[in-house]
Design an enzyme around this catalytic site. Structure first.
Site, PDB file in Angstrom:
ATOM      1  N   SER A  23      57.186 142.811  49.107  1.00 55.40           N
ATOM      2  CA  SER A  23      56.365 143.504  49.844  1.00 55.40           C
ATOM      3  C   SER A  23      55.102 142.961  49.950  1.00 55.40           C
ATOM      4  O   SER A  23      54.158 143.500  50.706  1.00 55.40           O
ATOM      5  CB  SER A  23      56.344 145.037  49.369  1.00 55.40           C
ATOM      6  OG  SER A  23      55.896 144.839  47.996  1.00 55.40           O
ATOM      7  N   ASN A 110      55.797 151.393  39.248  1.00 59.44           N
ATOM      8  CA  ASN A 110      55.986 152.785  39.899  1.00 59.44           C
ATOM      9  C   ASN A 110      54.738 153.678  40.010  1.00 59.44           C
ATOM     10  O   ASN A 110      54.150 153.938  41.192  1.00 59.44           O
ATOM     11  CB  ASN A 110      57.119 153.547  39.398  1.00 59.44           C
ATOM     12  CG  ASN A 110      58.283 152.770  39.452  1.00 59.44           C
ATOM     13  OD1 ASN A 110      58.435 151.912  40.213  1.00 59.44           O
ATOM     14  ND2 ASN A 110      59.280 153.283  38.841  1.00 59.44           N
ATOM     15  N   HIS A 156      48.104 175.021  85.149  1.00 61.04           N
ATOM     16  CA  HIS A 156      49.174 174.391  85.863  1.00 61.04           C
ATOM     17  C   HIS A 156      48.659 173.217  86.636  1.00 61.04           C
ATOM     18  O   HIS A 156      49.249 172.916  87.887  1.00 61.04           O
ATOM     19  CB  HIS A 156      49.823 175.328  86.751  1.00 61.04           C
ATOM     20  CG  HIS A 156      50.394 176.549  85.961  1.00 61.04           C
ATOM     21  ND1 HIS A 156      51.575 176.626  85.299  1.00 61.04           N
ATOM     22  CD2 HIS A 156      49.620 177.874  86.026  1.00 61.04           C
ATOM     23  CE1 HIS A 156      51.628 178.063  84.915  1.00 61.04           C
ATOM     24  NE2 HIS A 156      50.618 178.744  85.232  1.00 61.04           N
ATOM     25  N   SER A 277      42.605 144.370  88.212  1.00 59.19           N
ATOM     26  CA  SER A 277      43.977 143.797  88.623  1.00 59.19           C
ATOM     27  C   SER A 277      43.933 142.564  89.007  1.00 59.19           C
ATOM     28  O   SER A 277      42.895 142.002  89.632  1.00 59.19           O
ATOM     29  CB  SER A 277      44.438 144.642  89.835  1.00 59.19           C
ATOM     30  OG  SER A 277      45.605 144.325  90.313  1.00 59.19           O
ATOM     31  N   LYS A 283      40.531 147.234  92.488  1.00 61.95           N
ATOM     32  CA  LYS A 283      41.003 148.008  91.317  1.00 61.95           C
ATOM     33  C   LYS A 283      39.895 148.039  90.082  1.00 61.95           C
ATOM     34  O   LYS A 283      39.290 147.103  89.759  1.00 61.95           O
ATOM     35  CB  LYS A 283      42.225 147.484  90.821  1.00 61.95           C
ATOM     36  CG  LYS A 283      43.475 147.967  91.864  1.00 61.95           C
ATOM     37  CD  LYS A 283      43.785 149.457  91.434  1.00 61.95           C
ATOM     38  CE  LYS A 283      45.275 149.574  91.402  1.00 61.95           C
ATOM     39  NZ  LYS A 283      45.728 150.762  91.026  1.00 61.95           N
ATOM     40  N   ASN A 285      40.672 149.891  86.463  1.00 60.65           N
ATOM     41  CA  ASN A 285      41.336 150.853  85.873  1.00 60.65           C
ATOM     42  C   ASN A 285      41.224 151.243  84.533  1.00 60.65           C
ATOM     43  O   ASN A 285      40.370 150.564  83.943  1.00 60.65           O
ATOM     44  CB  ASN A 285      42.870 149.923  85.851  1.00 60.65           C
ATOM     45  CG  ASN A 285      43.530 149.429  86.963  1.00 60.65           C
ATOM     46  OD1 ASN A 285      43.430 150.313  88.099  1.00 60.65           O
ATOM     47  ND2 ASN A 285      44.133 148.337  86.997  1.00 60.65           N
ATOM     48  N   GLU A 290      44.416 154.957  78.943  1.00 55.77           N
ATOM     49  CA  GLU A 290      46.137 154.904  78.910  1.00 55.77           C
ATOM     50  C   GLU A 290      46.604 154.255  77.654  1.00 55.77           C
ATOM     51  O   GLU A 290      47.510 154.756  77.132  1.00 55.77           O
ATOM     52  CB  GLU A 290      46.498 153.656  80.200  1.00 55.77           C
ATOM     53  CG  GLU A 290      46.097 154.460  81.603  1.00 55.77           C
ATOM     54  CD  GLU A 290      46.331 153.562  82.734  1.00 55.77           C
ATOM     55  OE1 GLU A 290      46.969 152.392  82.436  1.00 55.77           O
ATOM     56  OE2 GLU A 290      45.992 153.970  83.921  1.00 55.77           O
ATOM     57  N   GLN A 322      59.086 151.908  49.172  1.00 57.39           N
ATOM     58  CA  GLN A 322      58.392 150.590  49.541  1.00 57.39           C
ATOM     59  C   GLN A 322      57.930 150.743  50.910  1.00 57.39           C
ATOM     60  O   GLN A 322      57.135 150.289  51.488  1.00 57.39           O
ATOM     61  CB  GLN A 322      59.114 149.458  49.075  1.00 57.39           C
ATOM     62  CG  GLN A 322      58.140 148.297  49.556  1.00 57.39           C
ATOM     63  CD  GLN A 322      58.821 146.894  48.866  1.00 57.39           C
ATOM     64  OE1 GLN A 322      58.707 146.803  47.567  1.00 57.39           O
ATOM     65  NE2 GLN A 322      59.687 146.285  49.675  1.00 57.39           N
ATOM     66  N   LYS A 325      54.660 151.953  53.450  1.00 57.63           N
ATOM     67  CA  LYS A 325      53.595 151.308  53.818  1.00 57.63           C
ATOM     68  C   LYS A 325      53.356 150.605  55.297  1.00 57.63           C
ATOM     69  O   LYS A 325      52.501 150.969  55.929  1.00 57.63           O
ATOM     70  CB  LYS A 325      53.492 150.105  52.933  1.00 57.63           C
ATOM     71  CG  LYS A 325      53.251 150.666  51.509  1.00 57.63           C
ATOM     72  CD  LYS A 325      53.167 149.363  50.423  1.00 57.63           C
ATOM     73  CE  LYS A 325      53.189 149.914  49.263  1.00 57.63           C
ATOM     74  NZ  LYS A 325      54.661 150.516  48.943  1.00 57.63           N
TER      75      LYS A 325
HETATM   76  N1  ARG Z   1      56.549 147.026  45.912  1.00 61.78           N
HETATM   77  C1  ARG Z   1      56.916 148.505  45.521  1.00 61.78           C
HETATM   78  C2  ARG Z   1      56.497 149.509  46.354  1.00 61.78           C
HETATM   79  O1  ARG Z   1      55.715 149.129  47.398  1.00 61.78           O
HETATM   80  C3  ARG Z   1      56.142 148.382  44.064  1.00 61.78           C
HETATM   81  C4  ARG Z   1      56.910 149.460  43.207  1.00 61.78           C
HETATM   82  C5  ARG Z   1      58.074 148.616  42.469  1.00 61.78           C
HETATM   83  N2  ARG Z   1      58.870 149.304  41.584  1.00 61.78           N
HETATM   84  C6  ARG Z   1      60.022 148.940  41.296  1.00 61.78           C
HETATM   85  N3  ARG Z   1      60.606 149.469  40.325  1.00 61.78           N
HETATM   86  N4  ARG Z   1      60.767 148.070  41.732  1.00 61.78           N
HETATM   87  O2  ARG Z   1      56.972 150.630  46.148  1.00 61.78           O
END
Ligand code: ARG
Length: 478
Positions: A23, A110, A156, A277, A283, A285, A290, A322, A325
């Site tokens: 990650s 964790n 409306h 444009s 134009k 825009n 948008e 994970q 994110k």
């Molecule tokens: N990269 C992991 C996450 O974003 C970190 C936690 C990892 N924990 C594990 N038991 N593999 O959740």
């Protein structure tokens, strides 16, 4: 390829598996939070006698050095590591040796990632509140200047009754003010520290969780270790609030696109906030509006994505989490960009108040007031409604508006009409007599404006004081 957990394995991880599992490509943005969290953790370990003072100082120095080097650019986040937590720990051990290996005592990735993400989101919740305040200021300014700028109000998308620009903008003030309040609500609910939950069941070390919470400016520690590592509610709440912000921005954008069109010409966007444009030279825009409208979809997507990721997860941590994110980061970046750009766009936009006023006079926006006039002369409202309906039909055939009729023509339809009808259906009277709370009449609006100013000022920055004993930028000391 580098891992924190090689011990029980006899074979190298497959290259593709490593890449799929890693990650660091996206959690590297949690670097600062990871360092900050580790500094608090190590201070607590030493205070509890779990690490020596000497080890504590070595680790703190090491972490500060890493932070300084990343800040200066001397050190780049090494993407061969699995995640940002592994990167920081590997760097630390490389720099200070044995003591570095003690940083993770009484901690799991964790609860570590749960903390990092909370610290990060907490900052972005505050950022969003500040951006909303800037937008509210621009809206308020336009309201203050346009108490007497008449424009048509629609239902409306058909002209309905006249109102003012201040009143129309006031609707958005309320929406974004609720959004700003939501940031405070989320912050208060989320501001508890998950560190110390361990992998899921706490630890046997005598950790002082209250102290860590205090160091990091949390209101206290979270109270169930399984929930601590598997809760992403605060993030879902934040994404839901951002989705609502985007929905509001998108509606406002839609109106600006309409107002900027050839047919309306109520506003003119500043050159700096419009585009041309490649083929049609005439134009100009409204691309920014948008894009804001368009980008709303990806913020909704992040919310739906995370809700779906979470829905089937057994307690406690699962690697699925994970996935909280990438889309969430994208949603936060998108919403912040949209807020900034939108504020700049409406802050530089020019109003064509003459065209707004002309438009308000067309389309029988004063028909309700004409009916109310007859009610004032003793006609029951339902009859008045029908009389004015016939009047409108007559005007439509002649292609004129109610106030352009002669008194004789009016009296042919109802003998209750008198000379004072013309004043009663004037734009000025139609707007200025609407004096119920929340209505566009300037006297009613003045009171609301006062409340707007007060709400903006009194709540500015107030709910977000989380400075802990440990300052986020402690590594800058040296
Ligand atoms: N990269 C992991 C996450 O974003 C970190 C936690 C990892 N924990 C594990 N038991 N593999 O959740």
């Amino acid at each position: 390829m580098a891992q924190l957990w090689g011990g029980r394995f006899t074979k190298e991880t497959d290259q593709a598996v490593f890449a799929f599992n890693a990650s660091i490509g996206f959690d590297k943005r949690l670097f600062w939070q990871d360092v900050e969290g580790s500094m608090a953790h190590v201070r607590m370990l030493a205070k509890q006698g779990i690490l020596s003072q000497e080890e504590r100082d070595q680790i703190l120095e090491g972490l500060k050095g890493i932070a300084r080097d990343v800040e200066s650019g001397a050190l780049e986040v090494d993407e061969t590591q699995e995640d940002i937590h592994s990167f920081v720990e590997a760097q630390l051990t490389e720099r200070i040796g044995q003591a570095g290996k003690k940083l993770h005592t009484g901690r799991s990735r964790n609860d570590q990632v749960a903390l990092d993400m909370r610290l990060y989101v907490r900052g972005r919740v505050e950022e969003t509140a500040r951006l909303l305040e800037e937008l509210l200021e621009v809206i308020l300014h336009t309201m203050e200047e346009n108490l007497y700028t008449y424009m048509p109000g629609f239902t409306h998308l058909q002209k309905a009754q006249p109102t003012t620009l201040a009143h129309h903008y006031g609707a958005y003030f309320e929406m974004f003010e609720r959004d700003r309040q939501r940031m405070g609500d989320i912050y208060r609910r989320m501001n508890y520290c998950p560190l110390g939950a361990g992998a899921l069941a706490g630890t046997t070390y005598p950790l002082d969780r209250d102290y860590v919470a205090e160091l990091l400016g949390f209101a206290g520690p979270t109270l169930n270790s399984m929930d601590s590592v598997s809760d992403r509610d605060y993030l879902i709440e934040f994404l839901a609030a951002l989705a609502t912000v985007m929905m509001h921005l998108s509606r406002f954008s839609e109106e600006i696109i309409l107002w900027n069109s050839n047919e309306y010409q109520f506003v003119e966007l500043d050159d700096a906030y419009s585009t041309g444009s490649s083929i049609m030279p005439q134009k100009k825009n409204p691309d920014i509006a948008e894009l804001v409208r368009g980008k709303t979809g990806r913020v909704y997507g992040a919310l739906m994505g995370l809700l779906t990721t979470m829905k089937g997860l057994p307690l406690a941590y699962n690697k699925d989490m994970q996935e909280d994110k990438e889309m969430a980061f994208d949603a936060m970046d998108t919403a912040a960009d949209c807020l900034r750009l939108f504020t700049g766009m409406i802050g530089t936009m020019r109003f064509r108040t003459d065209r707004m006023e002309k438009s308000a006079m067309k389309g029988f926006t004063n028909a309700t007031d004409a009916a109310d006039y007859l009610v004032g002369k003793g006609v029951p409202f339902r009859d008045a409604h029908s009389i004015i309906g016939r009047l409108v039909l007559y005007c439509m055939e002649k292609e004129i508006s109610i106030e352009q009729l002669s008194l004789e023509e009016l009296q042919r339809i109802s003998d209750r009409f008198e000379e004072d009808i013309f004043e009663a259906v004037s734009l000025k009277a139609c707007v200025e007599r609407r004096l119920t709370v929340g209505a566009p009449g300037p006297e009613a609006m003045e009171k609301v404006l006062e409340s707007c100013r007060k709400r903006l000022e009194e709540n500015r920055g107030e709910t977000f004081h989380w400075t802990g004993l440990l300052q986020a930028a402690e590594w800058r000391e040296k």
